[in-house]
Design a protein around this motif. Structure first.
Motif, PDB file in Angstrom:
ATOM      1  N   ALA A  74      65.331  35.046  18.520  1.00 35.83           N
ATOM      2  CA  ALA A  74      65.965  36.083  19.358  1.00 35.83           C
ATOM      3  C   ALA A  74      64.998  37.187  19.778  1.00 35.83           C
ATOM      4  O   ALA A  74      65.221  38.358  19.541  1.00 35.83           O
ATOM      5  CB  ALA A  74      67.181  36.671  18.665  1.00 35.83           C
ATOM      6  N   GLY A  75      63.889  36.794  20.402  1.00 34.46           N
ATOM      7  CA  GLY A  75      62.959  37.779  20.939  1.00 34.46           C
ATOM      8  C   GLY A  75      62.054  38.426  19.926  1.00 34.46           C
ATOM      9  O   GLY A  75      61.510  39.496  20.177  1.00 34.46           O
ATOM     10  N   MET A  76      61.874  37.831  18.783  1.00 31.73           N
ATOM     11  CA  MET A  76      61.022  38.440  17.760  1.00 31.73           C
ATOM     12  C   MET A  76      59.977  37.470  17.217  1.00 31.73           C
ATOM     13  O   MET A  76      59.631  37.489  16.059  1.00 31.73           O
ATOM     14  CB  MET A  76      61.871  39.005  16.630  1.00 31.73           C
ATOM     15  N   GLU A  77      59.446  36.638  18.104  1.00 30.44           N
ATOM     16  CA  GLU A  77      58.409  35.708  17.691  1.00 30.44           C
ATOM     17  C   GLU A  77      57.114  36.482  17.462  1.00 30.44           C
ATOM     18  O   GLU A  77      56.771  37.389  18.209  1.00 30.44           O
ATOM     19  CB  GLU A  77      58.181  34.631  18.765  1.00 30.44           C
ATOM     20  N   ALA A  78      56.384  36.100  16.442  1.00 33.41           N
ATOM     21  CA  ALA A  78      55.083  36.719  16.175  1.00 33.41           C
ATOM     22  C   ALA A  78      54.121  36.323  17.295  1.00 33.41           C
ATOM     23  O   ALA A  78      54.096  35.173  17.722  1.00 33.41           O
ATOM     24  CB  ALA A  78      54.564  36.267  14.825  1.00 33.41           C
ATOM     25  N   PRO A  79      53.313  37.264  17.788  1.00 35.97           N
ATOM     26  CA  PRO A  79      52.402  36.959  18.896  1.00 35.97           C
ATOM     27  C   PRO A  79      51.210  36.105  18.464  1.00 35.97           C
ATOM     28  O   PRO A  79      50.941  35.954  17.268  1.00 35.97           O
ATOM     29  CB  PRO A  79      51.944  38.343  19.361  1.00 35.97           C
ATOM     30  N   ALA A  80      50.512  35.582  19.450  1.00 38.28           N
ATOM     31  CA  ALA A  80      49.297  34.816  19.177  1.00 38.28           C
ATOM     32  C   ALA A  80      48.344  35.675  18.356  1.00 38.28           C
ATOM     33  O   ALA A  80      48.250  36.885  18.568  1.00 38.28           O
ATOM     34  CB  ALA A  80      48.644  34.392  20.489  1.00 38.28           C
ATOM     35  N   GLY A  81      47.660  35.051  17.416  1.00 39.68           N
ATOM     36  CA  GLY A  81      46.730  35.768  16.564  1.00 39.68           C
ATOM     37  C   GLY A  81      47.357  36.305  15.293  1.00 39.68           C
ATOM     38  O   GLY A  81      46.668  36.895  14.460  1.00 39.68           O
ATOM     39  N   SER A  82      48.653  36.119  15.124  1.00 33.03           N
ATOM     40  CA  SER A  82      49.327  36.567  13.902  1.00 33.03           C
ATOM     41  C   SER A  82      48.902  35.699  12.733  1.00 33.03           C
ATOM     42  O   SER A  82      48.513  34.555  12.901  1.00 33.03           O
ATOM     43  CB  SER A  82      50.845  36.465  14.065  1.00 33.03           C
ATOM     44  N   ARG A  83      49.010  36.255  11.546  1.00 37.56           N
ATOM     45  CA  ARG A  83      48.721  35.458  10.355  1.00 37.56           C
ATOM     46  C   ARG A  83      49.971  35.447   9.464  1.00 37.56           C
ATOM     47  O   ARG A  83      50.658  36.450   9.346  1.00 37.56           O
ATOM     48  CB  ARG A  83      47.496  35.979   9.627  1.00 37.56           C
ATOM     49  N   PHE A  84      50.225  34.307   8.863  1.00 37.18           N
ATOM     50  CA  PHE A  84      51.400  34.115   8.014  1.00 37.18           C
ATOM     51  C   PHE A  84      50.964  34.184   6.563  1.00 37.18           C
ATOM     52  O   PHE A  84      50.174  33.361   6.103  1.00 37.18           O
ATOM     53  CB  PHE A  84      52.046  32.762   8.328  1.00 37.18           C
ATOM     54  N   GLU A  85      51.439  35.197   5.831  1.00 36.79           N
ATOM     55  CA  GLU A  85      51.085  35.382   4.425  1.00 36.79           C
ATOM     56  C   GLU A  85      52.337  35.664   3.608  1.00 36.79           C
ATOM     57  O   GLU A  85      53.091  36.581   3.933  1.00 36.79           O
ATOM     58  CB  GLU A  85      50.128  36.565   4.257  1.00 36.79           C
ATOM     59  N   ASN A  86      52.553  34.881   2.568  1.00 41.54           N
ATOM     60  CA  ASN A  86      53.681  35.088   1.647  1.00 41.54           C
ATOM     61  C   ASN A  86      55.020  35.240   2.373  1.00 41.54           C
ATOM     62  O   ASN A  86      55.818  36.111   2.049  1.00 41.54           O
ATOM     63  CB  ASN A  86      53.420  36.304   0.751  1.00 41.54           C
ATOM     64  N   GLY A  87      55.256  34.403   3.379  1.00 43.46           N
ATOM     65  CA  GLY A  87      56.524  34.405   4.088  1.00 43.46           C
ATOM     66  C   GLY A  87      56.690  35.491   5.135  1.00 43.46           C
ATOM     67  O   GLY A  87      57.787  35.707   5.651  1.00 43.46           O
ATOM     68  N   VAL A  88      55.597  36.176   5.472  1.00 38.29           N
ATOM     69  CA  VAL A  88      55.658  37.286   6.426  1.00 38.29           C
ATOM     70  C   VAL A  88      54.585  37.114   7.497  1.00 38.29           C
ATOM     71  O   VAL A  88      53.425  36.828   7.183  1.00 38.29           O
ATOM     72  CB  VAL A  88      55.442  38.647   5.707  1.00 38.29           C
TER      73      VAL A  88
END
Length: 127
Positions: free
Chosen positions: A55-69
């Motif tokens: 719903a419009g809250m996708e992480a942008p390119a270059g984001s990193r996924f750490e511990n579920g966040v």
């Protein structure tokens, strides 16, 4: 320089040079966090985190996924203020510092449903 929270003619100054704005997305019910630093008369968004997507809250390119966040740098220019709409129908925004969070509605008790709560750097003496 302190941070001021203003709504309904009431201004509260807080002795902060950094803070985190936290809220729950109204549709997805997922936690969102933004870290700010006071830089002169501006607020600088240094990092944002979101604990899911949709719903419009996708992480942008270059984001990193750490511990579920998802963590990312929003790359925004310094902001003169944050203008946040207060709603009695959502959990509301919280302002956090040093591990303690306080609802913005408590800092701006005159804010009615649909009113704007402003957060900005200010010259006022902190409470």
């Amino acid at each position: 320089m302190p941070v001021c929270v203003a709504a309904g003619g009431l201004v509260v100054a807080l002795a902060l040079d950094t803070f985190t704005l936290v809220w729950t997305h109204s549709i997805e019910k997922i936690l969102w966090e933004e870290d700010y630093r006071v830089d002169g008369r501006s607020l600088v968004l240094t990092e944002a985190r979101v604990r899911g997507s949709g719903a419009g809250m996708e992480a942008p390119a270059g984001s990193r996924f750490e511990n579920g966040v998802w963590h990312y740098d929003p790359h925004l220019p310094p902001l003169p203020e944050l203008r946040l709409t207060h709603s009695v129908y959502t959990a509301g925004y919280r302002l956090c510092h040093d591990g303690t969070c306080q609802p913005l509605s408590e800092l701006a008790p005159r804010a009615g449903n649909g009113d704007i709560i402003e957060v900005r750097a200010c010259d006022r003496s902190p409470r």
